[in-house]
Write a protein that holds these residues in place. Structure first.
Motif, PDB file in Angstrom:
ATOM      1  N   ARG A   7       0.799  -1.277   0.112  1.00 38.86           N
ATOM      2  CA  ARG A   7       0.066  -0.179   0.086  1.00 38.86           C
ATOM      3  C   ARG A   7       0.958   1.183   0.046  1.00 38.86           C
ATOM      4  NH1 ARG A   7      -5.395   1.246   1.626  1.00 38.86           N
ATOM      5  NH2 ARG A   7      -5.617   3.392   2.397  1.00 38.86           N
ATOM      6  N   ALA A   8       1.881   1.269   0.802  1.00 38.43           N
ATOM      7  CA  ALA A   8       2.797   2.480   0.950  1.00 38.43           C
ATOM      8  C   ALA A   8       3.549   2.792  -0.479  1.00 38.43           C
ATOM      9  CB  ALA A   8       3.925   2.035   1.950  1.00 38.43           C
ATOM     10  N   ILE A   9       3.954   1.709  -0.984  1.00 41.04           N
ATOM     11  CA  ILE A   9       4.461   1.679  -2.519  1.00 41.04           C
ATOM     12  C   ILE A   9       3.475   2.240  -3.376  1.00 41.04           C
ATOM     13  CG2 ILE A   9       5.584   0.570  -4.509  1.00 41.04           C
ATOM     14  CD1 ILE A   9       7.370   0.842  -2.051  1.00 41.04           C
ATOM     15  N   ALA A  10       2.421   1.855  -3.281  1.00 36.35           N
ATOM     16  CA  ALA A  10       1.239   2.292  -4.368  1.00 36.35           C
ATOM     17  C   ALA A  10       0.957   3.609  -4.010  1.00 36.35           C
ATOM     18  CB  ALA A  10      -0.263   1.409  -4.270  1.00 36.35           C
ATOM     19  N   LEU A  11       0.974   4.227  -2.917  1.00 35.95           N
ATOM     20  CA  LEU A  11       0.552   5.598  -2.585  1.00 35.95           C
ATOM     21  C   LEU A  11       1.834   6.066  -3.116  1.00 35.95           C
ATOM     22  CD1 LEU A  11      -0.578   5.154   0.965  1.00 35.95           C
ATOM     23  CD2 LEU A  11      -1.946   5.995  -0.975  1.00 35.95           C
ATOM     24  N   SER A  12       3.096   5.864  -3.219  1.00 35.41           N
ATOM     25  CA  SER A  12       4.243   6.573  -3.473  1.00 35.41           C
ATOM     26  C   SER A  12       4.345   6.640  -5.022  1.00 35.41           C
ATOM     27  CB  SER A  12       5.609   5.607  -3.083  1.00 35.41           C
ATOM     28  OG  SER A  12       5.665   5.575  -1.478  1.00 35.41           O
ATOM     29  N   ALA A  13       3.609   5.613  -5.727  1.00 40.58           N
ATOM     30  CA  ALA A  13       3.507   5.677  -7.147  1.00 40.58           C
ATOM     31  C   ALA A  13       2.567   6.871  -7.423  1.00 40.58           C
ATOM     32  CB  ALA A  13       3.145   4.428  -7.642  1.00 40.58           C
ATOM     33  N   LEU A  14       1.425   6.868  -6.682  1.00 43.29           N
ATOM     34  CA  LEU A  14       0.401   7.988  -7.103  1.00 43.29           C
ATOM     35  C   LEU A  14       0.915   9.157  -6.793  1.00 43.29           C
ATOM     36  CD1 LEU A  14      -2.560   8.729  -7.275  1.00 43.29           C
ATOM     37  CD2 LEU A  14      -2.895   8.413  -4.864  1.00 43.29           C
ATOM     38  N   GLN A  15       1.802   9.458  -5.854  1.00 42.83           N
ATOM     39  CA  GLN A  15       2.342  10.507  -5.522  1.00 42.83           C
ATOM     40  C   GLN A  15       3.300  11.057  -6.663  1.00 42.83           C
ATOM     41  OE1 GLN A  15       3.206  12.348  -1.499  1.00 42.83           O
ATOM     42  NE2 GLN A  15       5.164  11.403  -1.990  1.00 42.83           N
ATOM     43  N   ILE A  16       4.226  10.122  -7.039  1.00 42.63           N
ATOM     44  CA  ILE A  16       5.031  10.475  -8.102  1.00 42.63           C
ATOM     45  C   ILE A  16       4.372  10.717  -9.553  1.00 42.63           C
ATOM     46  CG2 ILE A  16       6.924   9.265  -9.631  1.00 42.63           C
ATOM     47  CD1 ILE A  16       7.838   7.801  -7.090  1.00 42.63           C
ATOM     48  N   ALA A  17       3.239   9.780  -9.812  1.00 44.69           N
ATOM     49  CA  ALA A  17       2.820  10.082 -11.072  1.00 44.69           C
ATOM     50  C   ALA A  17       1.868  11.562 -11.048  1.00 44.69           C
ATOM     51  CB  ALA A  17       1.635   9.076 -11.359  1.00 44.69           C
TER      52      ALA A  17
END
Length: 533
Positions: free
Chosen positions: A232-242
């Motif tokens: 979940r943390a990685i998915a949120l990081s990907a959302l933030q980066i995108a």
């Protein structure tokens, strides 16, 4: 050779970040399908975009007139100290700056005390969106103003002479001389401020006032710290980066880089700003900036002086923390400046007309993107990933200093890149052909051509990076131990044990160290760039 060195730096950068992310993903094998589809995540995403956009607009709109005023008034008394004051918020630990703002804007602060004295019963609340915006402008407006000021001071003296001969009014000067420079710097400065605000963590926790004012960064921390849900943390990081990457891409395409003007090296002298209105306007903006930045720092100073400073100065724990912080700050700053300079030079060499290909332009674009997107990778993600990677090799504390230095160097890279890139581009435009025709290369070029011209931005970048590393708490919070305690970690520990007087004294020590670094980095700021001794 330069391109190879730049590619090596980029490879180390990608490897360090990629291994940490892979380590977290491999823990459970992938992201959960509903990681990004609950109401809480969409609510914090909306709030993240709102507060980051408003903070960026306020910071940039405040920074432009302040930079113009400082550029037009190169010799007013105290200018050098105002520039050093503007560099302090960048290196201050976020908790220290937040405490200073609360002393001024808090419920029992100076402002509300004055309002109550005037008979106004409704105090100003620093908690919530208002407090977050206020704190972000405090920390980021000085950074944007210094970037804009550096660009304005690189305008050739011939431009001002021509403008004076033509009798151009102030509005025309801004439109035809200053605005093209600011327009070229605006996307980088605004993008950097936006990323800092979008990834804000400590400020949101301190001044947010509750779950209604949470950001994606807070959600990432909760996923790792409380739920221990790495996917979940990685998915949120990907959302933030995108999310932020799309905005940065848009800003990059909307802006055009200013053309670098050729100059004969004459002493820069501006002929505008002599009118009474201009003097009043510049004085107003300079005074507002001084009060806005100085008041919270004075509050920190007063609180620190009330502590037992002699006792703290004799404390062996403070000595060890000071030496550890200084060593980490120096090592990470040197690594960050070296990496940024090599990557900037490699990108410029790869995109030179004689070497330009689609592959070289892609390489240069990767360098530019990497120095920006690193801010979107939370330090807690990097630290947790490397903790998992190093755990099989024994006590992770043995590797802690190297990991903390690496994380701090990468986190300082965007600031260093924004400081060095415009100066190196200007220097290359003015000296590249001449040095090539004379056959000056290698160490001789670095010693006689590059370093004298780039000494000021290099010192500024080094001081920025050292101050940032000195105030870091995120990486040390994961790897800190009894053998590696920094000043911010010691300050946090004293605050957690309710030793507020000691915490105030340590905050003062940190502020003084940041002031020393900014003095070193602004040693020549009393004369604008281009002025002769």
């Amino acid at each position: 050779m330069t391109v190879v060195a730049g590619a090596a730096c980029l490879g180390v950068f990608v490897l360090f970040v990629g291994l940490a992310i892979v380590a977290l993903l491999s823990l459970t094998g992938g992201a959960s399908d509903d990681a990004l589809f609950d109401a809480y995540i969409w609510r914090v995403t909306r709030f993240t975009l709102l507060q980051a956009t408003l903070s960026t607009l306020l910071s940039v709109l405040f920074a432009i007139p302040v930079a113009r005023a400082l550029a037009r008034r190169p010799q007013f008394p105290g200018r050098i100290w105002l520039l050093r004051l503007m560099a302090l918020p960048l290196g201050l630990p976020v908790l220290v700056g937040a405490l200073g703002l609360i002393e001024i804007w808090g419920r029992q602060g100076f402002l509300n005390s004055g309002l109550r004295w005037l008979g106004l019963a409704q105090p100003v609340s620093i908690y919530g969106l208002f407090g977050i915006l206020l704190a972000h402008v405090f920390f980021n407006m000085p950074l944007a103003a210094r970037l804009f000021l550096a660009g304005l001071e690189r305008i050739p003296a011939e431009y001002w002479r021509s403008a004076a001969n033509l009798g151009m009014p102030s509005r025309a000067l801004f439109r035809f001389i200053e605005w093209p420079v600011l327009r070229g710097l605006l996307p980088g400065a605004a993008g950097l401020v936006f990323m800092l605000c979008a990834t804000s963590f400590t400020l949101v926790l301190t001044l947010g006032g509750g779950p209604a004012a949470s950001t994606i960064e807070v959600a990432i921390y909760q996923a790792l710290r409380f739920d221990f849900d790495p996917p979940r943390a990685i998915a949120l990081s990907a959302l933030q980066i995108a999310m932020t990457g799309l905005l940065l891409l848009l800003l990059r395409h909307l802006a055009t880089e200013p053309e670098e003007g050729m100059t004969g090296g004459r002493t820069v002298r501006r002929f505008d700003g002599a009118s009474r209105i201009a003097r009043l306007s510049d004085g107003t903006w300079i005074t507002l900036a001084f009060l806005f930045l100085g008041a919270p720092l004075v509050a920190v100073l007063i609180s620190g002086l009330e502590a037992d400073l002699l006792k703290l100065a004799r404390d062996p724990a403070v000595h060890r923390a000071l030496l550890t912080s200084a060593a980490i700050a120096l090592a990470s700053a040197l690594a960050s400046v070296t990496m940024a300079a090599v990557m900037i030079r490699a990108a410029a060499t790869a995109t030179a007309p004689r070497h330009a290909t689609s592959l070289s332009h892609g390489f240069a674009g990767a360098i530019g993107a990497s120095t920006s997107l690193i801010l979107l990778v939370p330090p807690v993600v990097l630290g947790a990933g490397w903790f998992l990677l190093l755990r099989p090799f024994g006590d992770v504390a043995r590797f802690a200093p190297a990991i903390v230095v690496a994380i701090n160097a990468l986190m300082a890279l965007p600031f260093v890149h924004r400081t060095l890139a415009p100066a190196m581009a200007t220097h290359a435009a003015r000296s590249e052909r001449l040095t090539a025709s004379l056959g000056i290369r290698g160490f001789d070029r670095l010693r006689w051509i590059d370093f004298p011209a780039l000494r000021k931005p290099l010192l500024m970048a080094l001081s920025f990076a050292m101050a940032l590393s000195l105030g870091d708490l995120g990486a040390v919070a994961l790897f800190g131990s009894q053998d590696m305690v920094t000043l911010p970690w010691l300050l946090y520990s004293r605050m957690g044990s309710y030793r507020t007087a000691d915490a105030a004294g340590l905050a003062l020590f940190l502020g003084l160290l940041c002031l020393i670094f900014t003095i070193l980095g602004t040693a020549n700021d009393s004369r604008p760039e281009g002025r002769k001794a």
